[in-house]
Design a protein around this motif. Structure first.
Motif, PDB file in Angstrom:
ATOM      1  N   GLY A   1       8.980   1.972  -6.696  1.00 28.69           N
ATOM      2  CA  GLY A   1       8.365   3.233  -6.525  1.00 28.69           C
ATOM      3  C   GLY A   1       7.365   3.191  -5.498  1.00 28.69           C
ATOM      4  O   GLY A   1       6.401   2.276  -5.375  1.00 28.69           O
ATOM      5  N   TYR A   2       7.258   4.232  -4.376  1.00 29.99           N
ATOM      6  CA  TYR A   2       6.341   4.255  -3.602  1.00 29.99           C
ATOM      7  C   TYR A   2       5.304   5.067  -3.896  1.00 29.99           C
ATOM      8  O   TYR A   2       5.123   5.969  -4.601  1.00 29.99           O
ATOM      9  CB  TYR A   2       7.128   4.839  -2.226  1.00 29.99           C
ATOM     10  N   ASP A   3       3.913   4.546  -3.871  1.00 31.87           N
ATOM     11  CA  ASP A   3       2.677   5.089  -4.471  1.00 31.87           C
ATOM     12  C   ASP A   3       2.000   6.014  -3.431  1.00 31.87           C
ATOM     13  O   ASP A   3       1.926   5.674  -2.153  1.00 31.87           O
ATOM     14  CB  ASP A   3       1.708   3.880  -4.536  1.00 31.87           C
ATOM     15  N   VAL A   4       1.668   7.259  -3.796  1.00 34.85           N
ATOM     16  CA  VAL A   4       1.307   8.017  -2.981  1.00 34.85           C
ATOM     17  C   VAL A   4      -0.147   7.635  -2.379  1.00 34.85           C
ATOM     18  O   VAL A   4      -0.631   8.218  -1.414  1.00 34.85           O
ATOM     19  CB  VAL A   4       0.999   9.586  -3.614  1.00 34.85           C
ATOM     20  N   ASN A   5      -0.839   6.854  -3.311  1.00 34.30           N
ATOM     21  CA  ASN A   5      -2.171   6.188  -2.802  1.00 34.30           C
ATOM     22  C   ASN A   5      -2.318   5.906  -1.544  1.00 34.30           C
ATOM     23  O   ASN A   5      -3.174   5.821  -0.677  1.00 34.30           O
ATOM     24  CB  ASN A   5      -2.727   5.359  -3.783  1.00 34.30           C
ATOM     25  N   LEU A   6      -1.305   4.978  -1.207  1.00 33.08           N
ATOM     26  CA  LEU A   6      -0.959   4.499   0.047  1.00 33.08           C
ATOM     27  C   LEU A   6      -1.058   5.406   1.249  1.00 33.08           C
ATOM     28  O   LEU A   6      -1.845   5.002   2.243  1.00 33.08           O
ATOM     29  CB  LEU A   6       0.351   3.746   0.344  1.00 33.08           C
ATOM     30  N   ILE A   7      -0.552   6.519   1.142  1.00 35.16           N
ATOM     31  CA  ILE A   7      -0.519   7.605   1.976  1.00 35.16           C
ATOM     32  C   ILE A   7      -2.010   8.011   2.198  1.00 35.16           C
ATOM     33  O   ILE A   7      -2.723   8.343   3.307  1.00 35.16           O
ATOM     34  CB  ILE A   7       0.385   8.651   1.860  1.00 35.16           C
TER      35      ILE A   7
ATOM     36  N   LEU B   1      -1.234  -1.181  10.012  1.00 35.14           N
ATOM     37  CA  LEU B   1      -0.066  -2.260  10.195  1.00 35.14           C
ATOM     38  C   LEU B   1       0.277  -3.224   9.336  1.00 35.14           C
ATOM     39  O   LEU B   1       1.420  -3.410   9.014  1.00 35.14           O
ATOM     40  CB  LEU B   1       0.082  -2.684  11.771  1.00 35.14           C
ATOM     41  N   ILE B   2      -0.853  -3.815   8.841  1.00 26.93           N
ATOM     42  CA  ILE B   2      -0.469  -4.842   7.734  1.00 26.93           C
ATOM     43  C   ILE B   2       0.019  -4.107   6.441  1.00 26.93           C
ATOM     44  O   ILE B   2       0.823  -4.719   5.711  1.00 26.93           O
ATOM     45  CB  ILE B   2      -1.938  -5.486   7.503  1.00 26.93           C
ATOM     46  N   TRP B   3      -0.670  -2.976   6.060  1.00 24.77           N
ATOM     47  CA  TRP B   3      -0.174  -2.263   4.909  1.00 24.77           C
ATOM     48  C   TRP B   3       1.522  -1.922   4.966  1.00 24.77           C
ATOM     49  O   TRP B   3       2.153  -2.142   4.104  1.00 24.77           O
ATOM     50  CB  TRP B   3      -1.005  -1.155   4.516  1.00 24.77           C
ATOM     51  N   VAL B   4       1.629  -1.375   6.248  1.00 22.63           N
ATOM     52  CA  VAL B   4       3.387  -0.877   6.660  1.00 22.63           C
ATOM     53  C   VAL B   4       3.919  -2.112   6.323  1.00 22.63           C
ATOM     54  O   VAL B   4       5.072  -2.036   5.716  1.00 22.63           O
ATOM     55  CB  VAL B   4       3.168  -0.047   7.614  1.00 22.63           C
ATOM     56  N   VAL B   5       3.533  -3.353   7.042  1.00 18.48           N
ATOM     57  CA  VAL B   5       4.645  -4.501   6.969  1.00 18.48           C
ATOM     58  C   VAL B   5       4.763  -4.996   5.490  1.00 18.48           C
ATOM     59  O   VAL B   5       5.919  -5.423   5.178  1.00 18.48           O
ATOM     60  CB  VAL B   5       3.919  -5.587   7.757  1.00 18.48           C
TER      61      VAL B   5
ATOM     62  N   LYS C   1      -4.787   6.354   1.488  1.00 21.47           N
ATOM     63  CA  LYS C   1      -5.441   5.318   2.194  1.00 21.47           C
ATOM     64  C   LYS C   1      -5.213   5.346   3.814  1.00 21.47           C
ATOM     65  O   LYS C   1      -6.501   5.011   4.394  1.00 21.47           O
ATOM     66  CB  LYS C   1      -4.932   4.103   1.821  1.00 21.47           C
ATOM     67  N   ILE C   2      -4.147   5.442   4.138  1.00 17.86           N
ATOM     68  CA  ILE C   2      -3.876   5.746   5.643  1.00 17.86           C
ATOM     69  C   ILE C   2      -4.476   6.798   6.208  1.00 17.86           C
ATOM     70  O   ILE C   2      -5.245   6.730   7.318  1.00 17.86           O
ATOM     71  CB  ILE C   2      -2.444   5.606   5.768  1.00 17.86           C
ATOM     72  N   ILE C   3      -4.496   7.944   5.443  1.00 21.32           N
ATOM     73  CA  ILE C   3      -5.281   8.994   5.906  1.00 21.32           C
ATOM     74  C   ILE C   3      -6.812   8.823   6.042  1.00 21.32           C
ATOM     75  O   ILE C   3      -7.408   9.244   6.875  1.00 21.32           O
ATOM     76  CB  ILE C   3      -5.026  10.334   5.232  1.00 21.32           C
ATOM     77  N   GLY C   4      -7.095   8.046   4.976  1.00 20.58           N
ATOM     78  CA  GLY C   4      -8.588   7.924   4.922  1.00 20.58           C
ATOM     79  C   GLY C   4      -9.146   6.823   6.252  1.00 20.58           C
ATOM     80  O   GLY C   4     -10.228   7.206   6.730  1.00 20.58           O
ATOM     81  N   ILE C   5      -8.451   5.907   6.423  1.00 21.53           N
ATOM     82  CA  ILE C   5      -8.718   4.975   7.514  1.00 21.53           C
ATOM     83  C   ILE C   5      -8.630   6.037   8.781  1.00 21.53           C
ATOM     84  O   ILE C   5      -9.316   5.621   9.797  1.00 21.53           O
ATOM     85  CB  ILE C   5      -7.445   3.593   7.586  1.00 21.53           C
ATOM     86  N   GLY C   6      -7.405   6.650   8.780  1.00 25.59           N
ATOM     87  CA  GLY C   6      -7.497   7.270  10.107  1.00 25.59           C
ATOM     88  C   GLY C   6      -8.814   8.235  10.337  1.00 25.59           C
ATOM     89  O   GLY C   6      -9.248   8.582  11.534  1.00 25.59           O
ATOM     90  N   ILE C   7      -9.273   9.059   9.195  1.00 23.49           N
ATOM     91  CA  ILE C   7     -10.472   9.702   9.553  1.00 23.49           C
ATOM     92  C   ILE C   7     -11.981   8.950   9.746  1.00 23.49           C
ATOM     93  O   ILE C   7     -12.421   9.357  10.614  1.00 23.49           O
ATOM     94  CB  ILE C   7     -10.461  10.637   8.203  1.00 23.49           C
ATOM     95  N   LEU C   8     -11.719   8.011   8.993  1.00 25.98           N
ATOM     96  CA  LEU C   8     -13.004   6.801   9.468  1.00 25.98           C
ATOM     97  C   LEU C   8     -12.895   6.481  10.833  1.00 25.98           C
ATOM     98  O   LEU C   8     -13.804   6.534  11.499  1.00 25.98           O
ATOM     99  CB  LEU C   8     -12.811   5.922   8.589  1.00 25.98           C
TER     100      LEU C   8
END
Length: 67
Positions: free
Chosen positions: A2-8, A46-50, A10-17
């Protein structure tokens, strides 16, 4: 799995920061540090996506019983 929405989120948060850090550093004249901050954020994502892709390929392998 199951793909977790929290990862999305997190990626948005990193992008904003990273975007804010890049903006602040670039406007203060530290363009080199702005690029380093951007590359650091990209590396983290990229580490998260890999890792996510690795889990996906393991799941595909187990479904088709490849190995």
């Amino acid at each position: 799995m199951g793909y977790d929405v929290n990862l999305i989120f997190k990626i948005i948060g990193i992008g904003i920061l990273v975007g804010v850090a890049h903006y602040v550093l670039k406007n203060s004249g530290k363009e080199d540090y702005a690029v380093i901050a951007t590359l650091g954020g990209l590396g983290i994502v990229l580490i998260w996506v890999v890792q996510l892709l690795g889990g996906f390929f393991d799941q595909v392998r187990s479904v088709f019983k490849l190995f």
